[in-house]
Design an enzyme around this catalytic site. Structure first.
Site, PDB file in Angstrom:
ATOM      1  N   GLU A 155      27.658  36.092  39.561  1.00 27.18           N
ATOM      2  CA  GLU A 155      28.849  36.105  40.412  1.00 27.18           C
ATOM      3  C   GLU A 155      28.563  36.622  41.835  1.00 27.18           C
ATOM      4  O   GLU A 155      29.057  37.679  42.240  1.00 27.18           O
ATOM      5  CB  GLU A 155      29.965  36.924  39.763  1.00 27.18           C
ATOM      6  N   GLU A 312      31.840  32.166  31.371  1.00 29.37           N
ATOM      7  CA  GLU A 312      32.481  33.359  30.805  1.00 29.37           C
ATOM      8  C   GLU A 312      33.982  33.142  30.727  1.00 29.37           C
ATOM      9  O   GLU A 312      34.574  32.608  31.665  1.00 29.37           O
ATOM     10  CB  GLU A 312      32.276  34.587  31.712  1.00 29.37           C
TER      11      GLU A 312
END
Ligand code: GAL
Length: 663
Positions: A155, A312
């Site tokens: 991320e 995710e």
């Protein structure tokens, strides 16, 4: 299906699994993990994401023994590995050696340790160290048969403030030289005659650090562009090392669409081999499955329509929201399958096994603290079985109905300080228009303002404040050729340098819309205006002056009483609509219906319906988000139950059906 259309060629089935952190557990637990993964149908796990300090306990000293054993165990069990470079969490020794590599906030505070992500993306030391550990991993595991994917970093931009240190300032100056070439061009682009900000030497230029309000908006906008590019350069450095030493293994990095505002994912998506995304449900948001659908559609869109990986999501509650609401029975399954419906070729979770320590110990997992005697575990096993019935979806593509323009630069610019109203918001408008399409059971592709729009009968353009002349010409060409656009207020106002288009608002769109906006008339907090047809709006109105467009609805009261509120302009073979005020819910539906966006026939409210197709087959994925049983008219074979369906597809409350349509 062929390899080029699959998200993950080596897997060849819907990916199922999650982030796996064996480093948090003694080795005997790993064996239990692998046994339970098999029981749940797990076939792909992400390993090593934050384990830099374990892989390289001291500078240049490597310990991969534990990772060799983990990867070997997984491979023996037939579970593929998404192997991470651990560069989102530099070890404590790294910051001790390189204190200058720490991120500095806009206020000038140096970020501390004990967490993750605290590095400066322009730090040379960071880039070298990150590329170094990526190189070690590529050498050691590049041809390991278990490794199906590289997961670079985690991320990028998550901590998400740009860095304001001296190294960033120097890199910014270099970036500006590349972008503008000369100081004269930069001065012109930044409008530095305003408040006498003119620069006579590159060294005089700084990041937009904390200063009295009104910091040059063009400078601020460029700093966001620069930050997105700096993180992207970090990614590229690691990716290139992996490509060079391990050709053939695709490389991804997990995006946070749309929740990381600061990365321009149109640009990022062009740099990864496969797009992957992390999505967390906003637990307290009403009908949060619509926000999920928007995130999934946007992810597929940045992936150019190709299948993508859901890297995710959560089995139940997260740990970082104000109130971490657990998912209701069936909600996890609906969430996972909604991502699959919208083009994901995997359903992966954070995380496999709940951590006993650290800041995420209250986060849900596939294997919760309570172990296999829990409802979550039973649901995880059931989902694994469901997904194994859907492998034929792999590589198929979502069939869209309309386009919505999405532009990160416009988002950044719109939300800079000193706008005509604090109630203007980019995501607010995008979500409002998206929601109407969702409720009409229409599937959205998000599109760039300058992309080819010819595939869509209709394109919505909510609050596209920043618009290049090229994008405006693209929209006009689309309409002339027969397309329909619906543009909302505060669009087409400035160009790429935050300079107002000449000749009156909305400068980039006056010709297309057949009107001009003489004055913005934002409303006071809490006040509303009424429009013809019993519609109510709030936040924003405008004095619209017609120049070819026809009024469709007028303001009945408020500062623009009696003047046009919604207009239509026929141009070439198409139509351009303009909505000059903030409408929502059924009021917005009424206007969109006039423009041609009407609900799909025969689909009950609250039922999500998406089609994925290949050259040879077509699949209907139907998700019932309501507490009422429903049914659809369809025929084919239902894949989750295996039942044939002749004409009527029952869709029980809260349930999902995936139909391979009869040809
Ligand atoms: C993600 C992150 C994971 C974990 C998760 C918790 O943003 O990638 O490492 O922190 O959030 O929800």
């Amino acid at each position: 299906m062929n390899d080029a259309t699959r998200a993950l060629p080596r897997l060849g089935k819907i990916g199922y699994g999650g982030d796996y952190t064996p480093e948090q557990w003694p080795e005997p637990v790993w064996h239990e993990d692998v046994r339970l993964m098999r029981e749940a149908g797990v076939n792909l796990v992400s390993v090593g994401i934050f384990a830099w300090a374990l892989m390289e306990p001291a500078p240049g000293e490597f310990d991969f023994g534990w990772l060799d054993r983990v990867v070997g165990l997984l491979h023996d069990a037939g579970i593929a590995v998404d192997l991470a470079t651990p560069t989102a969490a530099p070890p404590a020794w790294f910051f001790r050696r390189h204190p200058d590599a720490r991120q500095v906030t806009r206020e000038g505070h140096v970020l501390g340790g004990g967490a993750r992500h605290a590095f400066c993306p322009s730090s040379r030391a960071y880039r070298e160290a990150a590329t170094g550990i990526a190189t070690q991993l590529a050498r050691r595991y590049g041809d390991h048969p278990a490794v199906a994917l590289w997961h670079v970093h985690n991320e990028y931009g998550w901590a998400s403030t740009p860095c304001y240190c001296e190294a960033s300032a120097a890199a910014f100056r270099e970036w500006l030289r590349q972008r503008y070439g000369t100081l004269d061009t930069l001065n012109e682009a930044w409008g530095t005659t305003f408040w006498g900000q003119r620069y006579g030497d590159w060294e005089e230029i700084h990041p937009p650090r904390l200063a009295p309000p009104g910091v040059n908006p063009a400078q601020q906008l460029d700093y966001v562009r620069f930050t997105s590019e700096e993180y992207l350069a970090c990614f590229r450095a690691e990716r290139d090392a992996l490509h060079q030493l391990a050709p053939g293994v695709p490389v991804t990095t997990n995006f946070m669409v749309p929740n990381c505002k600061w990365m321009d994912y149109w640009r990022w998506a062009a740099e990864v081999d496969v797009v992957s995304n992390d999505h967390y449900l906003q637990a307290e948001l009403a009908d949060n499955h619509i926000e999920l659908a928007m995130a999934a559609d946007l992810t597929r869109s940045v992936a150019g329509g190709r299948p993508w990986l859901l890297m995710e999501h959560s089995t139940s509650a997260v740990n970082w929201q104000p109130r971490n609401i657990a998912k209701t029975p069936g909600e996890m399954r609906r969430n996972s399958l909604a991502h699959i419906a919208r083009g994901a070729d995997s359903a992966l979770f954070f995380q496999w096994r709940a951590s006993r320590f650290g800041s995420e110990k209250f986060h849900s997992a596939m294997l919760p603290h309570g172990g296999t005697g829990t409802q979550i575990w039973r649901d995880v096993v059931r989902l694994g079985a469901d997904l194994s019935n859907l492998d034929e979806l792999v590589g198929t593509r979502v069939v869209p109905d309309l386009g919505i323009v999405w532009d990160w630069e416009s988002w950044w610019a719109l939300e800079l300080e000193w706008r005509p109203s604090v109630d203007l918001g980019y995501l607010e408008r995008l979500s409002a228009y998206y929601e109407r399409a969702w409720r009409a059971h229409r599937t959205v592709d998000f599109v760039r303002p300058d992309s080819d729009l010819s595939a869509y009968p209709m394109v919505l353009v909510p609050s596209l404040y920043l618009m290049s002349a090229q994008a405006a010409a693209n929209l006009a060409g689309y309409v002339r050729d027969g397309g329909t656009v619906v543009v909302s207020y505060f669009s087409g106002i400035v160009d790429e340098t935050e300079t107002v288009h000449p000749g009156g608002h909305p400068g980039a769109l006056r010709e297309l819309l057949g009107l001009s906006v003489e004055e913005f008339l934002p409303l006071r907090a809490g006040s509303c205006v009424r429009l013809d047809g019993d519609l109510t709006a709030d936040v924003w109105t405008e004095r619209v002056v017609l120049a070819g467009a026809e009024p469709v609805r007028r303001y009945l009261d408020g500062p623009a009483a009696g003047e046009p509120a919604v207009t239509r302009h026929r141009l070439g073979r198409g139509t351009a609509w303009y909505i000059s005020t903030r409408l929502g819910g059924s009021d917005l539906d009424a206007v969109l219906a006039d423009a041609g966006l009407v609900p799909r026939d025969g689909v009950p409210d609250g039922v999500e319906l998406v089609r994925r197709a290949s050259d040879s087959a077509s699949y209907l994925i139907a998700i019932n988000h309501t507490e009422r049983d429903a049914e659809l008219t369809a025929s084919g074979k239902e894949l989750l139950t295996g039942a044939p369906c002749h004409g009527v597809l029952p869709l029980p409350a809260g349930d999902v059906r995936v139909l391979r349509a009869a040809s």
